[in-house]
Write an enzyme that holds these catalytic residues in place. Structure first.
Site, PDB file in Angstrom:
ATOM      1  N   GLU A 191       0.847  -1.190   0.000  1.00 53.31           N
ATOM      2  CA  GLU A 191       0.000   0.000   0.000  1.00 53.31           C
ATOM      3  C   GLU A 191       0.887   1.246   0.000  1.00 53.31           C
ATOM      4  O   GLU A 191       1.781   1.376   0.837  1.00 53.31           O
ATOM      5  CB  GLU A 191      -0.865  -0.040   1.270  1.00 53.31           C
ATOM      6  CG  GLU A 191      -1.629   1.231   1.543  1.00 53.31           C
ATOM      7  CD  GLU A 191      -1.963   1.406   3.030  1.00 53.31           C
ATOM      8  OE1 GLU A 191      -2.559   2.431   3.342  1.00 53.31           O
ATOM      9  OE2 GLU A 191      -1.600   0.536   3.846  1.00 53.31           O
ATOM     10  N   ASP A 209      -0.337  -0.875   6.117  1.00 56.99           N
ATOM     11  CA  ASP A 209      -0.103  -0.274   7.432  1.00 56.99           C
ATOM     12  C   ASP A 209      -1.018  -0.893   8.493  1.00 56.99           C
ATOM     13  O   ASP A 209      -2.092  -1.410   8.181  1.00 56.99           O
ATOM     14  CB  ASP A 209      -0.364   1.234   7.380  1.00 56.99           C
ATOM     15  CG  ASP A 209       0.708   1.965   6.586  1.00 56.99           C
ATOM     16  OD1 ASP A 209       1.781   1.365   6.376  1.00 56.99           O
ATOM     17  OD2 ASP A 209       0.470   3.112   6.169  1.00 56.99           O
ATOM     18  N   ASP A 242      -3.075   0.372  10.448  1.00 59.68           N
ATOM     19  CA  ASP A 242      -4.093   1.341  10.863  1.00 59.68           C
ATOM     20  C   ASP A 242      -5.409   0.999  10.159  1.00 59.68           C
ATOM     21  O   ASP A 242      -5.522  -0.008   9.469  1.00 59.68           O
ATOM     22  CB  ASP A 242      -3.640   2.778  10.562  1.00 59.68           C
ATOM     23  CG  ASP A 242      -3.389   2.990   9.061  1.00 59.68           C
ATOM     24  OD1 ASP A 242      -3.722   2.095   8.261  1.00 59.68           O
ATOM     25  OD2 ASP A 242      -2.867   4.057   8.697  1.00 59.68           O
ATOM     26  N   ASP A 256      -6.990   2.404   7.619  1.00 62.87           N
ATOM     27  CA  ASP A 256      -6.905   2.360   6.151  1.00 62.87           C
ATOM     28  C   ASP A 256      -6.227   1.076   5.676  1.00 62.87           C
ATOM     29  O   ASP A 256      -6.652   0.454   4.709  1.00 62.87           O
ATOM     30  CB  ASP A 256      -6.105   3.570   5.617  1.00 62.87           C
ATOM     31  CG  ASP A 256      -6.955   4.838   5.635  1.00 62.87           C
ATOM     32  OD1 ASP A 256      -8.182   4.704   5.801  1.00 62.87           O
ATOM     33  OD2 ASP A 256      -6.387   5.933   5.507  1.00 62.87           O
TER      34      ASP A 256
END
Length: 641
Positions: A429, A502, A504, A506
């Protein structure tokens, strides 16, 4: 199946084929493995015997208890294993059943017309692989008892009480010398027992886990049988007709079929087939008959009522199954299963029976329910148009990638050993992380494909949209194996596909979108263990500089605190908010180097549960998603909101 209750079930119907010596030496041959799967298999064997009593019409209640000491008790109200002296063996028949391999009432003795399980090896194999086993048999007059250790009787069969009830109760403790673990997975067992309750309407299964302070107990009972099974699978989907279509058919008294089906607004199909209560994962004749019968019936109806015009092509099989949930259950007197795993049914009679049942019963249903029929045909015609659009998009894609220099693949950093089993593709990503990954990789066998921006949610899209999506196309082209009906795993260019995002919200969303895509359009990738999730560290704990520098990369707060304590005073902490914050060397060392990294393989233990979770997380309905998040919020960590 006709249940004739006047059949004598006694010692003369138990036939003996061979002895028990090999089971403890080679347990895998009999139960598949000595892992948790084999452990569960022991329970299934005993429960299957009780289910066979239910199929014969003698049992309607089964209790399954996991006891605090990891022993398991299975009790039913069937006829009870015969206790009379066996004519060939000269010992009580219950002892024969529990100590001699291939002794059972399922080898043409007339005790059972239909049976699942492993054809009577069940009880003796469980006994051989148990540290101890106790059996109680009630025959309407007395309660008989016998105990065993590792397959050998420790006492003679004896009467321990009087009763007017009948049934069998078996308690066994699996042998820790044989099994890697004695820790049963409650959810896996619950799924299997729920399946059995759906497939055998009217049988009540009470499952209790007594290993916890407050025992968990669930009663599984489906008066509606496989109709309720379809409702259960579709509970988070939007049906396009309210009632589940159900019909059954028989051929003599040696074969019967039940079918339950319902169309939903989703774009994926869920077809589950069973033969004698065994989930035929690889399908077989009953599934083939269902698919061909369905395609013919829907085409005939669409032509008859001019919903398909003369110039229109016929609906293809995949068109008629878009959004369909179906359960097909056959009971066959002489089931022929292909392969050791018994996951494919070979009886050609099952194909004929299922096909003719659809021709008669489904055709009649469509005629009697024109509104439902039109909704179904409309959905299949739309699927057909989308398939045609997808074909054109696919051809365009092939042309654009045939020169192998597609602009869509411009961001792919290839590896030199592309096509080898050990080749790896990192789907990363973000551009900055992609840059670090390209520099930190092993160029010989690691390729990197950076993604940018949110991709298509395929749960809400048809296949033609997938083909024209510029975020998904690079993945399809990089993997080289096609998608959907065209997917061919033998063309796969990488043995491992590693999703690197990541830690997180997203990143989680991108992982879920990718996994949904693989699950819906390239499922064999997951089934055959090619998909992995990278585990980048959340913290770097370090101390000192240059030559004295000591670093620890850790994945959670507890490990961070331990590392700080280890390194002592002066230890510093860096929290990585994203992959892009790592330099190429750090990314290589922590996340990409096979010698040092941690990666999680994505498995599909239970396709129904996976289907439901993807439907909840990525589908149209908001309410199930809210419930799921509320129930699972306690398990969420490191949410960077």
């Amino acid at each position: 199946m006709e249940h004739k209750k006047d059949t004598n079930y006694d010692e003369s119907q138990i036939q003996v084929l061979e002895g028990l010596e090999a089971v403890r030496k080679r347990p895998g041959m009999y139960i598949g493995s000595v892992s948790i799967t084999g452990l569960h298999h022991l329970i299934y064997e005993i429960v299957d015997n009780s289910i066979d009593e239910a199929l014969a019409g003698y049992c309607d209640r089964i209790t399954v208890d996991i006891n605090p000491d990891n022993s398991v008790t299975v009790e039913d109200n069937g006829r009870g294993i015969p206790v009379g002296i066996h004519p060939q063996q000269g010992i009580p028949t219950v002892e024969v059943v529990l100590t001699i391999l291939h002794a059972g009432g399922k080898f043409g003795g007339g005790g059972y017309k239909v049976s699942g399980g492993l054809h009577g090896v069940g009880s003796s194999v469980v006994n051989a692989l148990s540290e101890r086993l106790e059996v109680e048999v009630s025959n309407g007059e007395h309660v008989y008892y016998q105990s065993y250790e590792r397959g050998k009787p420790t006492c003679k069969l004896k009467i321990i009480g009087d009763t007017d009830k009948t049934g069998t109760k078996i308690t066994f403790l699996p042998d820790s010398e044989i099994f890697e673990t004695l820790n049963y997975d409650y959810d896996v067992l619950l799924k299997r027992l729920r399946e059995q309750a759906f497939l055998n309407k009217g049988v009540r299964i009470i499952f209790t886990d007594k290993r916890v302070a407050e025992p968990k107990s669930v009663e599984l009972y489906a008066e509606g049988g496989i109709k309720e099974f379809v409702h259960y699978i579709n509970k988070n989907k939007e049906p396009i007709h309210d009632d589940v279509v159900y019909f059954e058919a028989k051929r003599g008294d040696d074969m019967e079929v039940e079918v339950a089906m319902q169309y939903t607004t989703s774009y994926s199909e869920t077809i589950l087939s069973f033969a004698n209560n065994i989930h035929t994962v690889d399908g077989g004749m009953h599934e083939t008959g269902f698919k061909s019968g369905l395609t013919r019936v829907l085409n005939d109806y669409a032509r008859k009522y001019k919903l398909l015009k003369e110039k229109d092509q016929n609906l293809m099989g995949e068109d008629t199954r878009e959004g369909l949930t179906a359960v097909i259950s056959v009971k066959v007197a002489e089931a022929q299963f292909e392969g050791q795993t018994k996951t494919k049914l070979g009886n050609s009679g099952a194909r004929t029976l299922v096909e003719s049942a659809l021709n008669d019963k489904l055709s009649a249903f469509l005629e009697e329910n024109p509104k439902v029929a039109r909704a179904i045909i409309e959905k299949t015609i739309n699927a057909s148009r989308a398939r045609e659009a997808a074909r054109k998009a696919r051809e365009a894609t092939r042309k654009s990638s045939s020169a192998n220099n597609s602009s869509l693949l411009g961001k792919l950093a290839r590896c030199t050993d592309e096509g080898a089993d050990y080749a790896e593709l990192f789907i990363v990503e973000g551009d900055s992380a992609g840059g670090s990954a390209k520099q930190g990789r092993h160029r010989r066998y690691q390729a990197v494909l950076p993604l940018w921006g949110k991709m298509l949610n395929v749960e809400k899209s048809r296949i033609d949209k997938v083909y024209s999506n510029e975020k998904l196309l690079p993945i399809i082209q990089a993997l080289g194996a096609g998608i959907g009906e065209d997917f061919d795993i033998s063309n796969l260019k990488y043995g491992k596909i590693i999703i690197m995002a990541d830690a997180d919200v997203d990143g989680s969303h991108i992982r879920t979108l990718l996994l949904t895509f693989f699950f819906r359009y390239m499922r064999p990738l997951i089934e055959q263990g090619h998909v992995y999730i990278a585990q980048p560290p959340l913290f770097k704990v370090y101390k000192g500089k240059n030559k004295d520098l000591v670093e620890r990369f850790v994945f959670d707060e507890a490990a961070r605190d331990r590392a700080i304590a280890e390194l002592g005073k002066g230890a510093k902490v860096q929290r990585y908010k994203g992959l892009g914050e790592m330099d190429p060397e750090e990314l290589k060392e922590t996340t990409m180097d096979p010698e040092k990294r941690t990666i999680l393989r994505v498995d599909i233990e239970d396709a129904i549960a996976a289907d439901q979770i993807f439907t909840i997380l990525m589908g149209e309905k908001v309410e199930p998603r809210r419930e799921f998040i509320e129930q699972n919020a306690q398990y969420a960590t490191d949410l960077d909101i």
